[in-house]
Design a protein around this motif. Structure first.
Motif, PDB file in Angstrom:
ATOM      1  N   TYR A 112      30.046  43.162  41.311  1.00 32.12           N
ATOM      2  CA  TYR A 112      31.283  43.460  42.100  1.00 32.12           C
ATOM      3  C   TYR A 112      31.263  44.710  43.094  1.00 32.12           C
ATOM      4  O   TYR A 112      31.676  44.982  44.105  1.00 32.12           O
ATOM      5  CB  TYR A 112      32.550  43.209  41.452  1.00 32.12           C
ATOM      6  N   LYS A 123      47.807  42.253  48.547  1.00 33.43           N
ATOM      7  CA  LYS A 123      46.335  41.746  48.029  1.00 33.43           C
ATOM      8  C   LYS A 123      45.112  42.602  48.438  1.00 33.43           C
ATOM      9  O   LYS A 123      45.126  43.027  49.456  1.00 33.43           O
ATOM     10  CB  LYS A 123      46.174  40.460  48.536  1.00 33.43           C
ATOM     11  N   ASP A 133      33.606  34.047  41.877  1.00 31.64           N
ATOM     12  CA  ASP A 133      35.004  33.769  41.605  1.00 31.64           C
ATOM     13  C   ASP A 133      35.253  32.889  40.570  1.00 31.64           C
ATOM     14  O   ASP A 133      35.363  31.550  40.777  1.00 31.64           O
ATOM     15  CB  ASP A 133      35.519  33.149  42.919  1.00 31.64           C
ATOM     16  N   GLU A 135      36.691  32.058  36.499  1.00 26.45           N
ATOM     17  CA  GLU A 135      38.020  32.047  35.839  1.00 26.45           C
ATOM     18  C   GLU A 135      37.778  33.127  34.907  1.00 26.45           C
ATOM     19  O   GLU A 135      38.762  34.077  34.658  1.00 26.45           O
ATOM     20  CB  GLU A 135      38.499  30.872  35.198  1.00 26.45           C
ATOM     21  N   ARG A 138      38.512  36.455  36.869  1.00 23.19           N
ATOM     22  CA  ARG A 138      39.771  36.268  37.700  1.00 23.19           C
ATOM     23  C   ARG A 138      40.740  36.903  36.202  1.00 23.19           C
ATOM     24  O   ARG A 138      41.810  37.589  36.489  1.00 23.19           O
ATOM     25  CB  ARG A 138      40.167  35.063  38.085  1.00 23.19           C
ATOM     26  N   LYS A 139      40.366  36.172  35.227  1.00 25.87           N
ATOM     27  CA  LYS A 139      41.554  36.309  34.039  1.00 25.87           C
ATOM     28  C   LYS A 139      41.119  37.782  33.148  1.00 25.87           C
ATOM     29  O   LYS A 139      42.091  38.368  32.782  1.00 25.87           O
ATOM     30  CB  LYS A 139      41.207  35.488  32.905  1.00 25.87           C
ATOM     31  N   LEU A 142      39.407  41.209  36.889  1.00 24.49           N
ATOM     32  CA  LEU A 142      40.170  41.887  38.185  1.00 24.49           C
ATOM     33  C   LEU A 142      41.544  42.384  37.924  1.00 24.49           C
ATOM     34  O   LEU A 142      41.769  43.241  38.554  1.00 24.49           O
ATOM     35  CB  LEU A 142      40.481  40.417  38.935  1.00 24.49           C
ATOM     36  N   THR A 158      47.314  42.444  44.042  1.00 29.92           N
ATOM     37  CA  THR A 158      46.538  41.360  43.473  1.00 29.92           C
ATOM     38  C   THR A 158      45.199  41.115  43.844  1.00 29.92           C
ATOM     39  O   THR A 158      44.853  41.249  45.164  1.00 29.92           O
ATOM     40  CB  THR A 158      47.593  40.168  43.685  1.00 29.92           C
ATOM     41  N   CYS A 159      44.046  41.434  42.986  1.00 33.75           N
ATOM     42  CA  CYS A 159      42.812  41.311  43.300  1.00 33.75           C
ATOM     43  C   CYS A 159      42.162  39.882  43.405  1.00 33.75           C
ATOM     44  O   CYS A 159      42.286  39.265  42.393  1.00 33.75           O
ATOM     45  CB  CYS A 159      41.758  42.277  42.332  1.00 33.75           C
ATOM     46  N   GLN A 160      41.595  39.647  44.573  1.00 35.74           N
ATOM     47  CA  GLN A 160      41.148  38.076  44.928  1.00 35.74           C
ATOM     48  C   GLN A 160      39.744  38.226  45.525  1.00 35.74           C
ATOM     49  O   GLN A 160      39.442  38.995  46.252  1.00 35.74           O
ATOM     50  CB  GLN A 160      42.153  37.313  45.641  1.00 35.74           C
TER      51      GLN A 160
END
Length: 293
Positions: A112, A123, A133, A135, A138-139, A142, A158-160
């Motif tokens: 990253y 965002k 990307d 889970e 993301r969990k 991020l 919110t990081c996406q």
């Protein structure tokens, strides 16, 4: 600049041009928490704007150096009245987040840290391949990135991951290229190993074989014509099994009684096995010198 903050700047001997810059114009120390057991001093600063990255790094460095002189550690968080910033400053702080704390974990950082980011309202969009990307990120990672940016004075974001077709294609090509290198290296090593075995093999005997020797030879498996079983298909014990692969680890031990244990590992890239061979003595072990990495 408040009196307390000015005193701290004097203690840290901050460069005069930084002290007089707009970045410190309304600077204040909101509070300081002293953790006696861990000897950590936790500063909470307030600034009008997010600090230029070079001023942030200088403050971070001098604060750490000054408090380490007395066996303490100094950390800080920043609250900003205005969170507007340029794309360049956003990118600089994004990369900084991976240098410390939970974001510095190798797996997350390697995938990253060098990606491009931009803001879309509340965002933080990270331009990356679709394969990153997951889970897990993301969990577990991020949210840590979002919390790290808050410490620098950012609002909660919110990081996406914003999927990039170009980066996804590039990652696929890089993976294929790396995989081809591994296979090529394995094939070259296998070829060298076969050449070494052929050189070490004893010359064939000229004398005709006796009936007993003929029966004995017939009882042995013909490896050239044997069916090769992929390692991944081996699920139970077998009396006779032929597989082929690369020896990638080898260790020989001699026990106190003189017996020799040969441990080695093989792979055919579908799976891997650990193998053992016991021999009565070192003389018998010489018969297995052909087993090499």
């Amino acid at each position: 600049m408040s009196n307390k903050f000015e005193i701290l700047m004097n203690q840290l001997d901050m460069p005069l041009e930084m002290r007089n810059s707009e970045a410190f114009l309304n600077a204040e120390i909101e509070k300081v928490l002293v953790h006696k057991v861990s000897r950590v001093w936790e500063f909470h600063f307030s600034f009008a704007n997010i600090l230029p990255i070079e001023i942030f790094r200088e403050l971070q460095k001098r604060l750490a150096q000054e408090f380490s002189k007395t066996g303490n550690q100094a950390i800080f968080e920043i609250h900003c009245q205005n969170s507007q910033l340029s794309d360049e400053l956003l990118q600089a702080y994004y990369q900084l987040a991976f240098e410390e704390g939970p974001c510095a974990s190798h797996g997350f950082k390697s995938l990253y840290q060098d990606l491009q980011v931009h803001l879309d309202g509340d965002k933080l969009l990270i331009e990356g391949a679709s394969t990153i990307d997951t889970e897990h990120f993301r969990k577990n990672h991020l949210p840590n990135l979002s919390r790290q940016l808050v410490k620098y004075g950012f609002p909660h974001l919110t990081c996406q991951v914003h999927h990039s077709d170009e980066l996804t294609q590039q990652q696929a090509e890089n993976f294929q290229a790396e995989n081809d290198k591994i296979i090529q290296a394995a094939n070259e090593d296998a070829l060298k190993a076969m050449e070494s075995l052929q050189q070490m093999a004893p010359p064939p005997e000229e004398k005709p074989a006796s009936d007993f020797q003929a029966r004995k030879a017939a009882a042995k498996p013909n490896l050239d014509k044997a069916e090769i079983t992929p390692m991944i298909e081996v699920q139970t014990e077998e009396n006779r099994l032929v597989f082929e692969g690369m020896v990638f680890d080898l260790e020989q031990k001699v026990t106190r009684t003189g017996r020799v244990l040969l441990n080695f590992k093989m792979t055919d890239y579908t799976s891997s096995f650990s193998l053992q061979k016991w021999m009565k003595n070192e003389e018998e072990a010489k018969k297995f010198d052909m087993i090499k990495k």
